[in-house]
Design an enzyme around this catalytic site. Structure first.
Site, PDB file in Angstrom:
ATOM      1  N   ASP A 239       0.881  -1.159   0.000  1.00  0.00           N
ATOM      2  CA  ASP A 239       0.000   0.000   0.000  1.00  0.00           C
ATOM      3  C   ASP A 239       0.923   1.215   0.000  1.00  0.00           C
ATOM      4  OD1 ASP A 239      -2.053   1.772   0.037  1.00  0.00           O
ATOM      5  OD2 ASP A 239      -3.132   0.858   1.711  1.00  0.00           O
TER       6      ASP A 239
HETATM    7  C1  BGC Z   1      -4.916   3.430   0.004  1.00  0.00           C
HETATM    8  C2  BGC Z   1      -5.009   2.457  -1.171  1.00  0.00           C
HETATM    9  C3  BGC Z   1      -4.796   3.200  -2.452  1.00  0.00           C
HETATM   10  C4  BGC Z   1      -3.445   3.900  -2.401  1.00  0.00           C
HETATM   11  C5  BGC Z   1      -3.114   4.678  -3.651  1.00  0.00           C
HETATM   12  C6  BGC Z   1      -3.641   4.234  -0.041  1.00  0.00           C
HETATM   13  O1  BGC Z   1      -3.656   5.226   0.922  1.00  0.00           O
HETATM   14  O2  BGC Z   1      -4.984   2.718   1.206  1.00  0.00           O
HETATM   15  O3  BGC Z   1      -6.266   1.829  -1.172  1.00  0.00           O
HETATM   16  O4  BGC Z   1      -4.878   2.318  -3.539  1.00  0.00           O
HETATM   17  O5  BGC Z   1      -3.447   4.808  -1.317  1.00  0.00           O
HETATM   18  O6  BGC Z   1      -3.924   5.808  -3.771  1.00  0.00           O
END
Ligand code: BGC
Length: 759
Positions: A239
């Site tokens: 993530d």
């Molecule tokens: C979120 C993800 C997301 C990523 C990119 C993170 O903060 O938890 O779900 O895909 O950011 O935007």
């Protein structure tokens, strides 16, 4: 060999990790920037784009900015999972996925970041609108459609957030403490099902720690379970910002750090000094090459343009099926086509159609409820009624709404949670609806009793007592860009509501089983409720709810008849039923199958769990046969003792239902079970010996020899002794029988070992 290749001659499909220098291998394990893989010019390895999801494409115009929410290319905004999960229609979900895949092809996005299948442990969870269900079977069997649909277009998905990201509070650090059984039965199965059946190209690890280990560093999760047990073939990415130690992450099985922390040189050093093995870096980099090769065909397609109108139509159908009719007294809905409708509530003009945070899509079109009413030429009067901010109620708005309500035949009251109340990044603190909306509703109901409420919200809200002011309630969730049309379609009966709740609506948030440990503290949260999440708790302990899991009404009526359940093997079964549409309206019913644990269950299990479902579309008066297979997992529990799934021999219940509280029929079946008997030892008790296939024989032999005087006799009629004996580890028999007890212990263990060895 290593440096001799040039990009001109290369096809990504033929490049292997053997062609790469150590520096190049290391470079593949982090992004080129926030939204791209790293490229290797020398070899012609392109740095394709990956971007958010999950209910449409969120591609930033600037290409490299880390977060530029406001500036994204237009894409179809499909209903977020809060809505889609209520469709109980995996085929429709697949269609949505396919459309999303086409948009990725047009926009040259190789991987879209979704779906998110974390369990809605508690309705207050800030990302509830992005997640599918409180039930892992439903979440897995619906969201798999997104993966299949997107990937049918030659682009990848990222199944997220692996695992146990069930709250936003302290989400970057929180340590979720969960027993293995609870993980296996509740928090992992949606991932497991999708990995096993659809092979998502990528999996995204979660930010949080699980039993002390960060998602990005958790080798048990990323390698032992995901790859070795489930057979995952793709890559794991982090993530955004979830990697804290590159070497630990690579060693755990995490291929790609996103966004890059510009520490690839440290990875090179770690390989050189042995902190990461050659084999491991090769495996991680090879995964990245394979991912790139898979995407090449779609990414090389030139000039593909998706059909904006067609995708809007898909979004409209998805939105129609997402709507759940919770209540419909006096058959208030559907409204007559020529009814004069007072449309009250700012949401009719300014819809809440998606949640806040990284999933925010810039829609290609937008139809509000008012737009759709205009399009149809409906007879309506609009009054905004309230503002969506926190300001106090404006008396003039109230007055205007009451005038509109008085003069109309019926009222469509559009209320919900304002955007600021639900978003990624924080959890809600209560389930209450905004007070000024409820107050206005109560005034409106006094001047016109024919009120239908359309609710906009991303997760369960408090329903009582306000719902007494409405004869009808439509849970319209967050419906994406075609939501306004879909609501009007349902309100006038052009679409028949067929959605079913994918989460329970508690009477009070205090009833939720996870509240005792929500949201934790000091960076730790204990999942003390174990497997008793949502309806598993409410139904086992007879706790009343406002609306149960699986519930949803229709304009049609249905009968479910002739239910038969047969065992198809020692651990599987088949359910047959006939479903009849007993009304004059075409509609759809969802046949739900719940399984009750065996009468012999050795662990505490919920009174029932969803293990199969089928949505059946029936014309007025039509009758159809439904068959739902139950595999061995439908009956299994995770045995911590055996470190495996177990189906015990016993009698199981199989319920056919239309919600977790509306059981149409309950049949029982006897299953022989998996014939697995965990080894017994001196710490196993006498009762366990008696319940075990081989142990029971040893006990029988011991009793017989006792009767024959060849071993100390067990006083068979002495209830007191029998009672003590039952729970006594066999190594303690001397407590009851003195020196003789030792002989009994020895005999039992030896005879058991001999029986087991003989099979
Ligand atoms: C979120 C993800 C997301 C990523 C990119 C993170 O903060 O938890 O779900 O895909 O950011 O935007």
């Amino acid at each position: 060999m290593e440096n001799s290749m040039t990009n001109a001659a290369n096809d990504v499909n033929t490049i292997s990790v053997k062609d790469l220098t150590l520096e190049e291998k290391a470079s593949l394990t982090s992004g080129g920037d926030a939204w791209h893989f790293q490229k290797i010019d020398r070899l012609g390895v392109p740095g394709y784009m990956l971007t958010d999801g999950p209910h449409g494409l969120r591609k930033e115009n600037s290409e490299t900015a880390a977060l530029d929410m406001a500036n994204t290319v237009p894409a179809t905004c499909f209903p977020p999972a809060a809505g889609m999960s209520s469709t109980w229609n995996p085929d429709l979900v697949r269609e949505v996925g396919k459309a999303m895949g086409e948009e990725c092809v047009q926009e040259k996005v190789a991987v879209i970041l979704g779906p998110g299948v974390n369990i809605k442990r508690n309705p207050l969870g800030g990302r509830s609108f992005e997640y599918w269900s409180e039930d892992p079977y439903l979440a897995g069997h619906e969201a798999v459609g997104i993966v299949e649909g997107v990937q049918s277009q030659g682009v990848g998905t990222s199944l997220k957030h692996f695992a146990a990201n069930n709250q936003e509070t302290d989400r970057l650090r929180i340590n979720a403490r969960i027993t293995e059984r609870t993980l296996r039965e509740i928090y992992l199965p949606a991932f497991e099902h999708i990995v096993k059946t659809a092979q998502p190209w990528t999996v995204m690890c979660a930010y949080n720690r699980l039993n002390g280990v960060f998602g990005s560093e958790n080798r048990w999760l990323l390698t032992d379970v995901l790859r070795n047990e489930w057979g995952f073939k793709g890559i794991v990415m982090s993530d955004w910002g979830a990697v804290h130690d590159r070497a630990a992450a690579l060693n755990a099985g995490l291929n790609l750090e996103m966004p890059p922390s510009y520490t690839d040189d440290e990875v090179v050093i770690a390989v050189k000094n042995g902190a990461i093995s050659e084999e491991q870096i090769d495996m991680m980099a090879q995964g990245m090459l394979e991912l790139t090769a898979k995407a090449e065909e779609a990414m090389s397609r030139e000039g593909f343009v998706f059909d904006v109108d067609e995708h809007h139509r898909v979004a409209r159908r998805a939105a129609q099926e997402s709507i759940v009719l919770l209540k419909n007294e006096d058959k208030l809905l559907p409204f007559a086509p020529n009814a004069h409708v007072a449309v009250i509530g700012e949401f009719a003009r300014t819809p809440r159609y998606q949640g806040g945070g990284s999933s925010h899509i810039n829609p290609t079109k937008m139809t509000t409820i008012l737009d759709e009413l205009d399009e149809r030429g409906s007879h309506y009067t609009f009054a905004p009624g309230f503002t969506l901010d926190n300001s106090l109620q404006d008396a003039a708005l109230t007055q205007e709404a009451l005038e509109a309500a008085k003069s109309a035949d019926v009222v469509l009251f559009c209320m919900g949670l304002p955007e600021a109340e639900e978003s990624e990044g924080f959890d809600r603190t209560h389930l209450d609806m905004p007070a000024k909306q409820l107050e206005l509703l109560s005034y409106v109901a006094k001047v016109n009793s024919n009120v239908a409420v359309a609710l906009s919200n991303g997760s369960a809200v408090q329903m009582n007592p306000w719902q007494d002011d409405a004869k009808a309630v439509l849970e319209t969730w967050l419906l994406g860009q075609a939501g306004g049309s879909a609501v009007v379609d349902v309100v006038f009966g052009d679409a028949n509501p067929s959605g079913k709740l994918a989460q329970s609506f508690p009477l009070d948030i205090k009833d939720d089983p996870s509240m005792v440990n929500w949201p934790g503290g000091e960076q730790t949260v204990d999942y003390g409720e174990g497997v008793f999440v949502g309806y598993r708790y409410y139904d086992t302990f007879d706790v009343d709810v406002a609306y149960p899991f699986g519930f949803g009404l229709s304009y049609s009526t249905f009968d479910i008849l002739d239910v038969k359940v047969e065992a198809t093997s020692d651990t599987t079964a088949l359910v047959h039923a006939m479903v009849k549409n007993t009304s004059s309206v075409d509609g759809a019913q969802v046949v739900q199958v719940y399984v009750n644990p065996a009468d012999t269950t050795p662990v505490q299990r919920p009174v029932h769990e969803l293990k199969g479902f089928k949505k059946v579309f029936l014309k007025a008066g039509e009758l159809a046969e439904v068959e739902i297979g139950l595999d061995s997992r439908a009956f299994a529990y995770w045995s911590e003792k055996s470190n495996n799934w177990r189906v015990v021999k016993g009698t199981y219940g199989v319920e056919v239902a239309t919600s977790s509280r509306d059981i149409v029929s309950r049949e029982t079946i006897a299953l022989e079970g998996d014939h697995y008997y965990a080894p017994l030892n001196e710490w196993s008790n006498y009762g366990e010996f008696k319940a075990d296939l081989f142990g029971a024989k040893a006990v029988e032999h011991m009793i017989e020899l006792g009767r024959a005087g060849e071993l100390p006799a067990i006083p068979e009629d002495n209830l007191g002794v029998q009672m003590f004996l039952e729970s006594m580890p066999v190594n303690s028999m001397a407590v009851l029988f003195g020196k003789d007890g030792k002989k009994l212990t020895q005999f039992l263990l030896e005879d058991y070992a001999a029986e087991r060895a003989n099979g």
